[in-house]
Design an enzyme around this catalytic site. Structure first.
Site, PDB file in Angstrom:
ATOM      1  N   ASP A  13      -4.653   3.769  -2.105  1.00 17.55           N
ATOM      2  CA  ASP A  13      -5.776   4.122  -1.231  1.00 17.55           C
ATOM      3  C   ASP A  13      -6.282   5.521  -1.539  1.00 17.55           C
ATOM      4  OD1 ASP A  13      -6.096   1.822   0.559  1.00 17.55           O
ATOM      5  OD2 ASP A  13      -4.008   2.233   1.074  1.00 17.55           O
TER       6      ASP A  13
ATOM      7  N   MET B 138     -12.134   4.670  -1.129  1.00 19.51           N
ATOM      8  CA  MET B 138     -12.822   4.937   0.136  1.00 19.51           C
ATOM      9  C   MET B 138     -13.471   6.295  -0.001  1.00 19.51           C
ATOM     10  SD  MET B 138      -9.834   3.406   2.533  1.00 19.51           S
ATOM     11  CE  MET B 138      -8.670   3.485   1.175  1.00 19.51           C
TER      12      MET B 138
ATOM     13  N   MET C 260     -11.918  -5.632   4.798  1.00 15.06           N
ATOM     14  CA  MET C 260     -11.122  -4.740   5.648  1.00 15.06           C
ATOM     15  C   MET C 260     -10.888  -5.401   7.002  1.00 15.06           C
ATOM     16  SD  MET C 260     -10.359  -2.019   3.923  1.00 15.06           S
ATOM     17  CE  MET C 260      -9.493  -1.286   5.296  1.00 15.06           C
TER      18      MET C 260
ATOM     19  N   ASP D 249      -7.100  -6.355   3.860  1.00 12.30           N
ATOM     20  CA  ASP D 249      -6.448  -5.040   3.940  1.00 12.30           C
ATOM     21  C   ASP D 249      -6.517  -4.500   5.365  1.00 12.30           C
ATOM     22  OD1 ASP D 249      -5.454  -2.506   3.469  1.00 12.30           O
ATOM     23  OD2 ASP D 249      -7.101  -1.871   2.166  1.00 12.30           O
TER      24      ASP D 249
ATOM     25  N   MET E 236      -8.931   8.344  -0.698  1.00  8.26           N
ATOM     26  CA  MET E 236      -9.815   8.746   0.409  1.00  8.26           C
ATOM     27  C   MET E 236     -10.321  10.163   0.182  1.00  8.26           C
ATOM     28  SD  MET E 236      -7.689   7.330   3.668  1.00  8.26           S
ATOM     29  CE  MET E 236      -6.838   5.736   3.628  1.00  8.26           C
TER      30      MET E 236
ATOM     31  N   HIS F 278      -1.182  -1.264  -4.323  1.00  9.73           N
ATOM     32  CA  HIS F 278      -2.466  -0.887  -3.728  1.00  9.73           C
ATOM     33  C   HIS F 278      -2.484   0.623  -3.501  1.00  9.73           C
ATOM     34  CE1 HIS F 278      -6.095  -1.817  -1.340  1.00  9.73           C
ATOM     35  NE2 HIS F 278      -5.672  -0.898  -0.489  1.00  9.73           N
TER      36      HIS F 278
ATOM     37  N   HIS G 208      -8.281   1.361  -4.314  1.00 10.83           N
ATOM     38  CA  HIS G 208      -9.259   1.107  -3.242  1.00 10.83           C
ATOM     39  C   HIS G 208      -9.969   2.426  -2.979  1.00 10.83           C
ATOM     40  CE1 HIS G 208      -9.739   0.024   1.331  1.00 10.83           C
ATOM     41  NE2 HIS G 208     -10.897   0.119   0.713  1.00 10.83           N
TER      42      HIS G 208
ATOM     43  N   SER H  43       0.838  -1.192   0.000  1.00  7.29           N
ATOM     44  CA  SER H  43       0.000   0.000   0.000  1.00  7.29           C
ATOM     45  C   SER H  43       0.874   1.243   0.000  1.00  7.29           C
ATOM     46  CB  SER H  43      -0.909   0.008   1.229  1.00  7.29           C
ATOM     47  OG  SER H  43      -1.452   1.301   1.387  1.00  7.29           O
TER      48      SER H  43
HETATM   49  C1  DX5 Z   1      -6.546   1.703   5.325  1.00 11.03           C
HETATM   50  C2  DX5 Z   1      -6.067   1.353   3.950  1.00 11.03           C
HETATM   51  C3  DX5 Z   1      -4.992   0.353   3.905  1.00 11.03           C
HETATM   52  C4  DX5 Z   1      -3.717   0.755   4.620  1.00 11.03           C
HETATM   53  C5  DX5 Z   1      -3.056  -0.485   5.112  1.00 11.03           C
HETATM   54  O1  DX5 Z   1      -7.653   2.531   5.241  1.00 11.03           O
HETATM   55  O2  DX5 Z   1      -7.138   0.839   3.171  1.00 11.03           O
HETATM   56  O3  DX5 Z   1      -4.705  -0.071   2.588  1.00 11.03           O
HETATM   57  O4  DX5 Z   1      -2.825   1.474   3.816  1.00 11.03           O
HETATM   58  O5  DX5 Z   1      -1.953  -0.113   5.870  1.00 11.03           O
HETATM   59  P1  DX5 Z   1      -1.354  -1.101   6.972  1.00 11.03           P
HETATM   60  O6  DX5 Z   1      -0.830  -2.310   6.244  1.00 11.03           O
HETATM   61  O7  DX5 Z   1      -0.291  -0.283   7.606  1.00 11.03           O
HETATM   62  O8  DX5 Z   1      -2.475  -1.465   7.915  1.00 11.03           O
HETATM   63 ZN    ZN Z   2      -6.613  -0.059   1.200  1.00 15.32          ZN
END
Ligand code: DX5
Ligand code: ZN
Length: 220
Positions: A34, A67, A136, A174, A36, A32, A65, A7
């Site tokens: 993220d 969010m 998750m 994740d 947001m 990956h 991903h 990630s």
């Molecule tokens: C959290 C993200 C994850 C995050 C995981 O909201 O969706 O992808 O980056 O990070 P770690 O592996 O540090 O939990």
């Molecule tokens: Zn993620």
């Protein structure tokens, strides 16, 4: 075969190309990303322009991903920007069938993401329209959180639900994945393992990916 999906959330955003090449050297196959929006989750990260740049910089699979609230507004845009996999949250989309179908028609793998506190029954009728489910194992929003242990029985129930429907849907997990718990999540049914802190929080991300692959591989 398991796949490690580092990630980028935990990477140095001023040195993304280095972050990509190091994990590729270690054997990672998926990046990956993220996304947001500050509404669905209490954090704001990166979006379409960064995905476009990543696409030019790597041949690795790009896994976005989302969010974000009402992801149907943007999902296809992420495919056009170069994403190979796009996941949307069941909690954020009242029209999940429409969005999953649109992602597939645009040429990417469609995923349903589900939060730790959301019942698996809420996705039972939609799994057939998805290529993967992103379970998750922390509450989304931040890297570096602890793995929620009840994710193991949830993985097993999800695996059984997919088998009951005779589907090939892959499971991605994740949140809080590290070298200590990776084996148990793989045994419970996860195939794609997202890891942020456990990769970019280490001195040597390539070695960290190698270690995760080694720790998570179940030899029979
Ligand atoms: C959290 C993200 C994850 C995050 C995981 O909201 O969706 O992808 O980056 O990070 P770690 O592996 O540090 O939990
Ligand atoms: Zn993620």
């Amino acid at each position: 075969m398991i796949e490690i999906a580092p990630s980028l959330l935990s990477a140095d955003f001023t040195r993304l190309s280095e972050a990509i090449s190091s994990v590729a050297d270690g054997g990672a196959t998926i990046l990956h990303v993220d996304v947001m929006d500050g509404h669905f989750v209490p954090n704001i990260t990166i979006g379409l322009p960064v995905v476009r740049s990543l696409r030019k910089a790597t041949k690795l699979t790009i896994d976005t991903h989302l969010m974000i609230d009402q992801p149907g507004r943007y999902a296809v845009e992420f495919v056009k920007a170069g994403a190979d996999m796009v996941s949307i949250h069941i909690e954020a989309d009242a029209h999940i069938h429409r969005t999953l179908t649109a992602i597939r028609e645009a040429g990417a793998k469609a995923g349903i993401a589900i939060n730790p506190g959301t019942s698996l029954s809420s996705i039972e009728d939609s799994i057939q329209y998805a290529d993967f489910v992103l379970l998750m194992s922390v509450n989304p929003g931040f890297g570096g959180q602890s793995f929620i242990e009840t994710s193991i029985p949830r993985l097993k129930r999800l695996r059984a639900m997919i088998a009951e429907q005779g589907l090939q849907t892959r499971i991605e997990i994740d949140g809080g994945i590290d070298e200590h718990n990776i084996r148990s999540v793989v045994e419970a049914g996860a195939e794609i393992l997202v890891a942020g802190t456990a990769v970019y929080g280490k001195e040597d991300p390539a070695a960290a990916v190698r270690n995760l692959i080694e720790s998570g591989s179940v030899w029979v």
